[in-house]
Design a protein around this motif. Sequence first.
Motif, PDB file in Angstrom:
ATOM      1  N   LEU A 104       0.838  -1.195   0.000  1.00  0.00           N
ATOM      2  CA  LEU A 104       0.000   0.000   0.000  1.00  0.00           C
ATOM      3  C   LEU A 104       0.879   1.254   0.000  1.00  0.00           C
ATOM      4  O   LEU A 104       1.731   1.415   0.867  1.00  0.00           O
ATOM      5  N   SER A 105       0.651   2.141  -0.953  1.00  0.00           N
ATOM      6  CA  SER A 105       1.501   3.327  -1.089  1.00  0.00           C
ATOM      7  C   SER A 105       1.365   4.263   0.102  1.00  0.00           C
ATOM      8  O   SER A 105       2.318   4.970   0.459  1.00  0.00           O
ATOM      9  N   TRP A 119      -6.445   8.675  12.284  1.00  0.00           N
ATOM     10  CA  TRP A 119      -5.976  10.062  12.293  1.00  0.00           C
ATOM     11  C   TRP A 119      -6.139  10.717  10.930  1.00  0.00           C
ATOM     12  O   TRP A 119      -6.551  11.881  10.831  1.00  0.00           O
ATOM     13  N   ARG A 120      -5.836   9.987   9.882  1.00  0.00           N
ATOM     14  CA  ARG A 120      -5.964  10.532   8.533  1.00  0.00           C
ATOM     15  C   ARG A 120      -7.413  10.806   8.150  1.00  0.00           C
ATOM     16  O   ARG A 120      -7.685  11.606   7.248  1.00  0.00           O
ATOM     17  N   ARG A 121      -8.348  10.162   8.834  1.00  0.00           N
ATOM     18  CA  ARG A 121      -9.774  10.405   8.561  1.00  0.00           C
ATOM     19  C   ARG A 121     -10.320  11.592   9.348  1.00  0.00           C
ATOM     20  O   ARG A 121     -11.516  11.867   9.304  1.00  0.00           O
ATOM     21  N   ALA A 162      -6.031   6.796   1.225  1.00  0.00           N
ATOM     22  CA  ALA A 162      -4.948   6.427   0.301  1.00  0.00           C
ATOM     23  C   ALA A 162      -4.410   7.663  -0.418  1.00  0.00           C
ATOM     24  O   ALA A 162      -3.288   7.668  -0.917  1.00  0.00           O
ATOM     25  N   GLU A 163      -5.211   8.737  -0.474  1.00  0.00           N
ATOM     26  CA  GLU A 163      -4.788   9.964  -1.133  1.00  0.00           C
ATOM     27  C   GLU A 163      -4.208  10.982  -0.149  1.00  0.00           C
ATOM     28  O   GLU A 163      -3.765  12.053  -0.545  1.00  0.00           O
ATOM     29  N   GLU A 204       6.406  12.829  -2.507  1.00  0.00           N
ATOM     30  CA  GLU A 204       6.581  11.859  -1.422  1.00  0.00           C
ATOM     31  C   GLU A 204       5.711  12.229  -0.217  1.00  0.00           C
ATOM     32  O   GLU A 204       5.263  13.369  -0.093  1.00  0.00           O
ATOM     33  N   PRO A 205       5.494  11.283   0.699  1.00  0.00           N
ATOM     34  CA  PRO A 205       4.740  11.595   1.919  1.00  0.00           C
ATOM     35  C   PRO A 205       5.450  12.682   2.724  1.00  0.00           C
ATOM     36  O   PRO A 205       6.675  12.786   2.704  1.00  0.00           O
ATOM     37  N   ILE A 206       4.662  13.468   3.446  1.00  0.00           N
ATOM     38  CA  ILE A 206       5.232  14.564   4.221  1.00  0.00           C
ATOM     39  C   ILE A 206       4.764  14.455   5.668  1.00  0.00           C
ATOM     40  O   ILE A 206       3.602  14.145   5.945  1.00  0.00           O
ATOM     41  N   LYS A 207       5.694  14.677   6.583  1.00  0.00           N
ATOM     42  CA  LYS A 207       5.406  14.543   8.015  1.00  0.00           C
ATOM     43  C   LYS A 207       4.846  15.864   8.550  1.00  0.00           C
ATOM     44  O   LYS A 207       5.359  16.935   8.225  1.00  0.00           O
TER      45      LYS A 207
END
Length: 540
Positions: free
Chosen positions: A9-10, A35-37, A361-362, A473-476
């Motif tokens: 999973l990306s 948390w992402r939701r 996922a986005e 890329e993902p960002i913190k």
Amino acid sequence: MEENRAEWLSHLSNEIVSDAHGNLLDAYVVALEGWRRGLTLRWHVKDSEKFKEMRTWFVDKPGQLFSLTSKDRTHYFFRTRGDKVTNEAVDIGRDKEKTKQALLKKGVSVPEGKQFTEEASNEEIVDYTSHLGFPVVIKPTDGSFGRGVISNITSSGEFEHSLEYVRGNLGYQDVIVEQYIPGKEYRIYVVGDKVVGAMNRIPPNVTADGINSIKALIEIKNEERGLNPRLVSCPILVNEEVEDFIGRKGYTLDTIPEKGLHVALSEKTNISIGGDPIDALDELPEYVKEASVKALHAVPGLEHGAVDLIVHQDNSNVYIIELNPTAQLGGLLYPIQGKSRDIPKAIIDYYFPETKGINTAEVNTFFDFHDVLDPLQSRDAFVTTVTPCPQEKLFTKKYIVSGDVLDIGYHRGLRKQAFERFLHGYIMTLEEGDIEVVVGGTDPEMVDDFKNGFWEDEERGQVIEIQVEDYYEPIKVGFEIKTDLKTQIEDLKMYKQELEATERELKKAELKRRKYYSSLSWKATMPIRLVGSITKKFKN
């Protein structure tokens, strides 16, 4: 080992979960999904709030207990298990005999066998086994991670030796003896009435290249396992058990097997001791899925969890081996072959169904696990709340800045400007003397405007050139000032030198103390000190 990374999973990439291994990984991925939701995520210490009532274990160190809150309610989680799973269900799931009785009561097939307590003699157990018939399996009543499990025992002599090993050497007095079921073993994860993940666990093994010994092949495979977020904490161990197993096949650790030969190192399939997880959801027959759901619900209050089963190789009958209310998810998320299954999504869907429409996922953000847990580890707090996840689309840019820009004050100034613009990201020093700056935020104008901030602090940073790149890329969340590897190594060397110097001074002080206490003057003045201490007591 052939890793099929493209199927992972990306939104749970290696970079995102790099701070979480073992049981921390399980808690982190479920918490991250909630948390992402947009749910409020809090991390807790032992016995905080509802955790006083929940069954937990090995939670003295933080990172496994968290809660998620919506507008209407709060749910508490221990690793992957939420508070919809009752304590009674956990107690049954942790006791193999209670699990077996619950399954039999609901007509679920299990291997025939019997539990023996420490009062039972070895002779009594051997006598039962001879009537049960071989092959058999012996395992501790309360064992885990495959410890003490010996399967496919085919003779009375082998059984007596195994029994003595489990009860005598390992100290597991309460044991279960049951028939051995030949066939394919699966771990299946069920949420509610749905199977959401399945894997076939292959016992620890290596494939010969015709050049390296078995021991070297294990070392090579362990290096490969280190690239997998789940398997990095589960290397294949070279121990007496492995040597004994391959010895029965005519091998030693120094044997160089023929190229292409598949060499098994154990019969145990546990991922934690070196087993390989293979995704199997798409190949799973419907009747096996139905048997899994039925098995889970044989225990009242077990709303979700893992079902371990074997499909008999001769008649395809399904036999339930164990139920696990607090199962690890890593093998299902990071298989070495097949697709990653989004179990965290299924768990959060079950607890917060109103958030199902949010596609995480986005969402390209994550949080720093160590920073979040730091106040709990230092005992400065009992609960920490994670900065909310940005719920709108994130716009990101990467800047490569050249010039005299290495002053830490300059970097702190840039961090301040990022906070003022509500941006997340990091600054990192590059080997060439440049800095790499990544910023992201929900307002694209603020992201673009950040470029102007590089020129504003001429006293601490003189900029010559700025290169701008898109960043995907993902960002913190938050803004981190990273040091380059060279600086980290230099700092580590400095701290090590300071530690060594301190230790030398302590040794010198200890030598002086010993010399002083053994000196003639110290011994000669002993009576005076004794009289002084007695006089002081009388005065008091």
